[in-house]
Motif scaffolding. Structure first.
Motif, PDB file in Angstrom:
ATOM      1  N   TYR A  57       0.773  -1.263   0.011  1.00 56.78           N
ATOM      2  CA  TYR A  57       0.149   0.007   0.047  1.00 56.78           C
ATOM      3  C   TYR A  57       0.962   1.188  -0.113  1.00 56.78           C
ATOM      4  O   TYR A  57       2.008   1.392  -0.512  1.00 56.78           O
ATOM      5  CB  TYR A  57      -1.035  -0.097   1.105  1.00 56.78           C
ATOM      6  CG  TYR A  57      -1.855  -1.632   1.405  1.00 56.78           C
ATOM      7  CD1 TYR A  57      -2.255  -1.852   0.431  1.00 56.78           C
ATOM      8  CD2 TYR A  57      -1.283  -1.982   2.408  1.00 56.78           C
ATOM      9  CE1 TYR A  57      -2.850  -3.367   0.550  1.00 56.78           C
ATOM     10  CE2 TYR A  57      -1.631  -3.452   2.729  1.00 56.78           C
ATOM     11  CZ  TYR A  57      -2.478  -3.976   1.708  1.00 56.78           C
ATOM     12  OH  TYR A  57      -2.982  -5.213   1.784  1.00 56.78           O
ATOM     13  N   VAL A  58       0.301   2.148   0.666  1.00 58.96           N
ATOM     14  CA  VAL A  58       1.141   3.687   0.943  1.00 58.96           C
ATOM     15  C   VAL A  58       1.043   4.061   2.456  1.00 58.96           C
ATOM     16  O   VAL A  58       0.064   4.413   2.911  1.00 58.96           O
ATOM     17  CB  VAL A  58       0.892   4.733  -0.059  1.00 58.96           C
ATOM     18  CG1 VAL A  58       1.594   5.851   0.151  1.00 58.96           C
ATOM     19  CG2 VAL A  58       0.370   4.266  -1.428  1.00 58.96           C
ATOM     20  N   LEU A  59       1.948   3.293   3.129  1.00 61.74           N
ATOM     21  CA  LEU A  59       1.725   3.528   4.561  1.00 61.74           C
ATOM     22  C   LEU A  59       3.009   3.711   5.260  1.00 61.74           C
ATOM     23  O   LEU A  59       3.779   2.985   5.148  1.00 61.74           O
ATOM     24  CB  LEU A  59       1.079   2.283   5.099  1.00 61.74           C
ATOM     25  CG  LEU A  59       0.628   2.279   6.456  1.00 61.74           C
ATOM     26  CD1 LEU A  59      -0.489   3.430   6.920  1.00 61.74           C
ATOM     27  CD2 LEU A  59      -0.406   1.098   6.919  1.00 61.74           C
TER      28      LEU A  59
ATOM     29  N   GLY B 271      -7.440  11.682   7.425  1.00 61.61           N
ATOM     30  CA  GLY B 271      -6.512  10.881   6.155  1.00 61.61           C
ATOM     31  C   GLY B 271      -6.642  11.827   4.793  1.00 61.61           C
ATOM     32  O   GLY B 271      -7.485  12.929   4.871  1.00 61.61           O
ATOM     33  N   GLY B 272      -6.223  11.224   3.956  1.00 57.28           N
ATOM     34  CA  GLY B 272      -6.524  11.843   2.734  1.00 57.28           C
ATOM     35  C   GLY B 272      -8.105  11.916   2.036  1.00 57.28           C
ATOM     36  O   GLY B 272      -8.332  12.877   1.333  1.00 57.28           O
ATOM     37  N   SER B 273      -8.459  10.807   2.524  1.00 56.07           N
ATOM     38  CA  SER B 273      -9.995  10.752   2.007  1.00 56.07           C
ATOM     39  C   SER B 273     -10.814  12.064   2.321  1.00 56.07           C
ATOM     40  O   SER B 273     -11.421  12.410   1.696  1.00 56.07           O
ATOM     41  CB  SER B 273     -10.473   9.444   2.393  1.00 56.07           C
ATOM     42  OG  SER B 273      -9.795   8.348   1.883  1.00 56.07           O
ATOM     43  N   PRO B 274     -10.836  12.186   3.733  1.00 58.08           N
ATOM     44  CA  PRO B 274     -11.486  13.495   4.002  1.00 58.08           C
ATOM     45  C   PRO B 274     -11.030  14.553   3.711  1.00 58.08           C
ATOM     46  O   PRO B 274     -11.658  15.550   3.496  1.00 58.08           O
ATOM     47  CB  PRO B 274     -11.529  13.301   5.706  1.00 58.08           C
ATOM     48  CG  PRO B 274     -10.584  12.159   6.332  1.00 58.08           C
ATOM     49  CD  PRO B 274     -10.433  11.509   4.908  1.00 58.08           C
ATOM     50  N   ALA B 275      -9.750  14.620   3.535  1.00 56.45           N
ATOM     51  CA  ALA B 275      -9.156  15.952   2.989  1.00 56.45           C
ATOM     52  C   ALA B 275      -9.534  16.225   1.553  1.00 56.45           C
ATOM     53  O   ALA B 275      -9.877  17.262   0.990  1.00 56.45           O
ATOM     54  CB  ALA B 275      -7.700  15.926   3.124  1.00 56.45           C
TER      55      ALA B 275
ATOM     56  N   VAL C 294      -6.813   8.289 -11.010  1.00 61.30           N
ATOM     57  CA  VAL C 294      -6.994   8.928  -9.844  1.00 61.30           C
ATOM     58  C   VAL C 294      -7.407   8.071  -8.663  1.00 61.30           C
ATOM     59  O   VAL C 294      -8.047   6.722  -8.948  1.00 61.30           O
ATOM     60  CB  VAL C 294      -8.155   9.951  -9.985  1.00 61.30           C
ATOM     61  CG1 VAL C 294      -9.609   9.293 -10.193  1.00 61.30           C
ATOM     62  CG2 VAL C 294      -8.156  11.056  -8.699  1.00 61.30           C
ATOM     63  N   HIS C 295      -7.065   8.172  -7.576  1.00 61.64           N
ATOM     64  CA  HIS C 295      -7.518   7.461  -6.304  1.00 61.64           C
ATOM     65  C   HIS C 295      -9.180   7.333  -5.993  1.00 61.64           C
ATOM     66  O   HIS C 295      -9.741   8.283  -6.301  1.00 61.64           O
ATOM     67  CB  HIS C 295      -6.882   7.946  -5.199  1.00 61.64           C
ATOM     68  CG  HIS C 295      -7.126   7.009  -3.903  1.00 61.64           C
ATOM     69  ND1 HIS C 295      -7.798   7.228  -2.939  1.00 61.64           N
ATOM     70  CD2 HIS C 295      -6.301   6.120  -3.224  1.00 61.64           C
ATOM     71  CE1 HIS C 295      -7.665   6.552  -1.898  1.00 61.64           C
ATOM     72  NE2 HIS C 295      -6.681   5.629  -2.101  1.00 61.64           N
ATOM     73  N   MET C 296      -9.441   6.406  -5.605  1.00 58.02           N
ATOM     74  CA  MET C 296     -10.769   5.839  -5.392  1.00 58.02           C
ATOM     75  C   MET C 296     -11.724   7.034  -4.566  1.00 58.02           C
ATOM     76  O   MET C 296     -12.854   7.343  -4.601  1.00 58.02           O
ATOM     77  CB  MET C 296     -11.302   4.663  -4.962  1.00 58.02           C
ATOM     78  CG  MET C 296     -10.417   4.391  -3.382  1.00 58.02           C
ATOM     79  SD  MET C 296     -11.221   2.772  -2.756  1.00 58.02           S
ATOM     80  CE  MET C 296     -10.447   2.841  -1.085  1.00 58.02           C
TER      81      MET C 296
ATOM     82  N   ALA D  54      -0.742  14.279  -7.324  1.00 58.93           N
ATOM     83  CA  ALA D  54       0.711  14.393  -7.149  1.00 58.93           C
ATOM     84  C   ALA D  54       1.362  13.157  -6.398  1.00 58.93           C
ATOM     85  O   ALA D  54       1.717  13.306  -5.325  1.00 58.93           O
ATOM     86  CB  ALA D  54       0.752  15.587  -6.115  1.00 58.93           C
ATOM     87  N   GLY D  55       1.370  12.193  -7.384  1.00 58.24           N
ATOM     88  CA  GLY D  55       1.427  10.766  -7.001  1.00 58.24           C
ATOM     89  C   GLY D  55       0.453  10.003  -6.992  1.00 58.24           C
ATOM     90  O   GLY D  55      -0.333  10.042  -5.888  1.00 58.24           O
ATOM     91  N   THR D  56       0.261   9.230  -8.082  1.00 62.42           N
ATOM     92  CA  THR D  56      -0.709   8.296  -8.311  1.00 62.42           C
ATOM     93  C   THR D  56      -0.548   7.268  -7.394  1.00 62.42           C
ATOM     94  O   THR D  56       0.689   6.819  -7.122  1.00 62.42           O
ATOM     95  CB  THR D  56      -1.105   7.920  -9.692  1.00 62.42           C
ATOM     96  OG1 THR D  56      -0.022   7.134 -10.080  1.00 62.42           O
ATOM     97  CG2 THR D  56      -1.426   8.900 -10.414  1.00 62.42           C
TER      98      THR D  56
ATOM     99  N   VAL E  86      -5.551  19.413  -5.525  1.00 61.67           N
ATOM    100  CA  VAL E  86      -4.260  18.393  -5.868  1.00 61.67           C
ATOM    101  C   VAL E  86      -4.494  17.248  -4.892  1.00 61.67           C
ATOM    102  O   VAL E  86      -4.562  17.474  -3.606  1.00 61.67           O
ATOM    103  CB  VAL E  86      -2.975  19.120  -5.819  1.00 61.67           C
ATOM    104  CG1 VAL E  86      -1.702  18.041  -5.615  1.00 61.67           C
ATOM    105  CG2 VAL E  86      -2.885  20.055  -6.669  1.00 61.67           C
ATOM    106  N   ASP E  87      -4.758  16.101  -5.240  1.00 60.60           N
ATOM    107  CA  ASP E  87      -4.655  15.020  -4.454  1.00 60.60           C
ATOM    108  C   ASP E  87      -3.287  14.689  -4.212  1.00 60.60           C
ATOM    109  O   ASP E  87      -2.665  13.776  -4.929  1.00 60.60           O
ATOM    110  CB  ASP E  87      -5.359  13.644  -4.912  1.00 60.60           C
ATOM    111  CG  ASP E  87      -5.268  12.494  -4.072  1.00 60.60           C
ATOM    112  OD1 ASP E  87      -4.714  12.462  -2.887  1.00 60.60           O
ATOM    113  OD2 ASP E  87      -5.892  11.387  -4.313  1.00 60.60           O
ATOM    114  N   GLY E  88      -2.331  14.965  -2.962  1.00 55.69           N
ATOM    115  CA  GLY E  88      -1.138  14.646  -2.710  1.00 55.69           C
ATOM    116  C   GLY E  88      -0.847  13.730  -1.679  1.00 55.69           C
ATOM    117  O   GLY E  88       0.055  13.789  -0.859  1.00 55.69           O
TER     118      GLY E  88
HETATM  119  C1  LIG Z   1      -3.936   7.107   0.573  1.00 63.29           C
HETATM  120  C2  LIG Z   1      -4.346   8.111  -0.614  1.00 63.29           C
HETATM  121  C3  LIG Z   1      -5.718   8.240  -0.470  1.00 63.29           C
HETATM  122  C4  LIG Z   1      -6.224   8.275   0.748  1.00 63.29           C
HETATM  123  O1  LIG Z   1      -5.898   8.730   1.942  1.00 63.29           O
HETATM  124  P1  LIG Z   1      -6.309   7.962   3.368  1.00 63.29           P
HETATM  125  O2  LIG Z   1      -5.443   8.712   4.323  1.00 63.29           O
HETATM  126  O3  LIG Z   1      -5.912   6.603   3.162  1.00 63.29           O
HETATM  127  O4  LIG Z   1      -7.848   8.487   3.323  1.00 63.29           O
HETATM  128  C5  LIG Z   1      -5.824   9.162  -1.579  1.00 63.29           C
HETATM  129  N1  LIG Z   1      -5.160   9.480  -2.514  1.00 63.29           N
HETATM  130  C6  LIG Z   1      -3.980   8.870  -2.755  1.00 63.29           C
HETATM  131  C7  LIG Z   1      -3.217   9.213  -4.118  1.00 63.29           C
HETATM  132  C8  LIG Z   1      -3.474   8.107  -1.711  1.00 63.29           C
HETATM  133  O5  LIG Z   1      -2.339   7.440  -1.856  1.00 63.29           O
END
Ligand SMILES: *Cc1c(COP(=O)(O)O)cnc(C)c1O
Length: 466
Positions: A81-83, A140-144, A175-177, A230-232, A257-259
C-alpha cells in the motif's frame, strides 16, 4: 469517588507496562514477520469475547501481548500500500494528547492545541512549497479530498442552501478511489466524474483535459473542478500541475491536488512538483510519508474565506471572528469536523525532535530504495518492470507464465506466497490491465539491505507456486 477513578500511581505503573511492551516491540521489529501467522478463527477466539460486565483490573492488560502477535508489524519490509511505519516520538505524543484530552474545536476551547495545529499546518504548507496556505489536520487523505471538493463545489456551483446541481469534475484515469467517493458523497454523481486519459507515464494529458472540458461546455454541462494527482497510488505518477492550473484558470475551474501519497516528497524533489502552489486546495498525508502514526491527514487551501463559506453552518463565524484572528479562530468553521483530537501535537513533537531535514533525508532514502529495486528488477531476467518509477512505488511482475490470465494468476499466487512467507509484505496494482506486484517505500525503517530481499522473495515464491 467514581468507580472509573484510576489512581495516578496505578496509571504510572500501567502506562509503564505499555511503554515497556512497546519498546520491546520496536526492538524486535527487524526480526518480526512482515505478516502474522494468523487466521480468522484465531482472531475470533482471542478477541471476539463477551462484553465484560465486571472489571478485570490490571489483567485486562495481559492480552496486549496477544494483540502484537496478530497485527501486521510496521517493520522495515512492510512495503504494501502507501503506509508509513509510525514514528515513535509521535506515538509518545499521541499518549500525551489523549491524557490532556483537548477538544480542538476553537481557540477558546483549547488555546495551546489550536495554536499548535495551526502552526504545524503552516509548517507543512511551507515544507511542500505552498507557504501562506492554511488548513487543518484530518483523519486522512480521503476526508481531505472530500473537503477540498466540497470547497470547490461551494466556490463554483454553490449547493449548501439549495442543494447540489450537476457539475463536472475532471481527474486522470489513475485517480484514487477517494475522489470518486467524494464526488458521490457530495451529490454530484459519479457520472459527472470525467476520467481523463494519461500518457505513457500515467500522467494526465493536458490536451485531453482541455478537450473534455470543451466537449462538456458544448454539451451544456457545467465544469467545476479538476483534480491533479501528485503521486498516483498505483505508480506514483505526478500530473503536470502547472499546465493543469493554466487550463483550470482559463475555464474558471477549481484546482484540487490529491497529494495524499506523493506531495510530501516535494521536500526532497521540489522540481517534480512545479505548479503545485497554483492549486486552490491540496491534500497530503503525514501518516504516509511523514511517518506519523495513524491517523493524520491534512487539507490545505489558499483562501480561508471559501473554507468558511463551505463549512460554517450559519455565518456565525463572523461573530466569533470579532474576537480577533487568534482568539476568535474556530476550526469548525473551516472543517467538516466539530469535536477533534489533537493531531497537531504528534507532528509538533516529532518535527521538533527530529527536525525537518531528517524527514527529508528519510524521503530521499525511500526514493533511492525504489530506484535500486527498479534496477534489480530490470537486471533480473524472470522479472519485468511495469511502470516508470517516478517516486517510490515499484510495479513489476514475474514473466514466467507470459501475459494474460495465466500471467496474472501466477503473479497473484506469488503475491500470496510472498506475504505468507513473511519476510516482506507487498501489495498489488493493475497496470494496463496486468496484475502487478507493488512495493512502495514510505517506511523510515527500511534500509538499503532490505531492498534485494524483495527480489529474492519473489523469485523464491515463484519457485514454490509454479
Ligand atoms: C492513500 C491515498 C488516499 C487516501 O488517503 P487516506 O489517508 O487513506 O484516506 C488518496 N489519494 C491517494 C493518491 C492516496 O495514496
Amino acid at each position: 469517588m467514581s468507580r472509573l477513578h484510576v489512581d495516578p500511581d496505578a496509571f504510572r505503573h500501567l502506562a509503564g507496562r505499555v511503554v515497556d511492551l512497546s519498546a520491546d516491540y520496536i526492538a524486535g521489529l527487524d526480526a518480526a514477520r512482515a505478516y502474522p501467522e494468523t487466521s480468522g478463527e484465531q482472531t475470533e477466539k482471542l478477541f471476539h469475547t463477551p462484553l465484560p460486565r465486571k472489571g478485570m483490573g490490571a489483567r485486562a492488560f495481559d492480552d496486549l501481548a496477544a494483540v502484537l502477535g496478530h497485527v501486521r508489524a510496521p517493520g522495515p519490509r512492510m512495503l504494501g500500500y502507501v503506509l508509513g511505519a509510525g514514528e515513535p516520538i509521535a506515538a509518545i505524543a499521541d499518549l500525551f494528547a489523549s491524557v490532556v484530552n483537548q477538544n480542538v474545536t476553537a481557540w477558546r476551547s483549547s488555546p495551546a492545541s489550536v495554536t499548535i495545529e495551526r502552526t504545524v499546518v503552516e509548517w507543512l504548507a511551507e515544507a511542500v512549497g505552498c507557504a501562506g496556505f492554511s488548513g487543518s489536520l484530518t483523519g486522512g487523505g480521503s476526508p481531505a479530498n472530500l473537503m477540498g471538493l466540497a470547497m470547490a463545489r461551494e466556490a463554483k456551483a454553490p449547493a449548501n442552501e439549495e442543494g447540489a446541481r450537476p457539475a463536472v469534475v475532471y481527474a486522470s484515469e489513475q485517480v484514487h478511489m477517494s475522489i470518486s467517493k467524494a464526488v458521490a458523497l457530495l451529490g454530484l454523481g459519479r457520472k459527472q466524474l470525467r476520467l481523463v486519459p494519461t500518457d505513457d507515464q500515467f500522467r494526465m494529458r493536458p490536451d485531453e483535459l482541455s478537450r473534455a472540458i470543451r466537449r462538456d461546455i458544448a454539451a451544456g454541462e457545467k465544469p467545476m473542478a479538476v483534480v491533479a494527482s501528485a503521486g498516483t497510488v498505483n505508480t506514483g505518477a505526478i500530473d503536470p500541475m502547472a499546465e493543469i492550473a493554466d487550463i483550470a484558470g482559463e475555464h474558471g475551474l477549481w484546482m484540487h491536488v490529491d497529494g495524499a501519497y506523493g506531495l510530501l516528497a516535494a521536500m526532497a524533489v521540489p522540481e517534480k512538483f512545479a505548479g503545485v502552489s497554483k492549486a486552490d486546495s491540496l491534500s497530503l498525508d503525514p501518516h504516509k510519508w511523514l511517518h506519523q502514526p495513524l491517523d493524520c491527514g491534512c487539507l490545505l487551501f489558499r483562501d480561508p474565506a471559501i473554507a468558511r463559506a463551505t463549512f460554517s453552518d450559519s455565518g456565525d463565524y463572523v461573530r466569533s471572528h470579532d474576537a480577533g484572528p487568534v482568539e476568535g479562530f474556530c476550526f469548525f468553521d473551516e472543517s467538516m469536523e466539530l469535536s477533534r483530537r489533537s493531531r497537531g501535537l504528534k507532528l509538533w513533537l516529532s518535527l521538533r525532535y527530529h527536525g525537518l531535514d531528517a524527514f527529508r533525508a528519510a524521503i530521499e532514502d525511500d526514493l533511492e530504495h525504489a530506484k535500486r529495486l527498479a534496477a534489480l528488477v530490470t537486471a533480473e531476467e524472470s522479472l519485468e518492470l511495469l511502470a516508470p518509477v517516478e517516486l517510490s512505488a515499484v510495479c513489476f511482475r514475474h514473466v514466467g507464465a507470459g501475459e494474460g490470465a495465466a500471467g496474472d494468476a501466477l503473479n497473484a499466487a506469488i503475491l500470496k506466497r510472498v506475504n505468507e512467507r513473511g519476510r516482506v509484505y507487498l501489495s498489488n496494482a493493475k497496470i494496463r490491465g496486468q496484475f502487478a506486484l507493488r512495493a512502495c517505500f514510505v517506511n523510515h525503517r527500511t534500509t538499503a539491505g532490505d531492498v534485494p530481499v524483495v527480489v529474492e522473495e519473489v523469485i523464491e515464491a515463484a519457485s514454490q507456486v509454479r
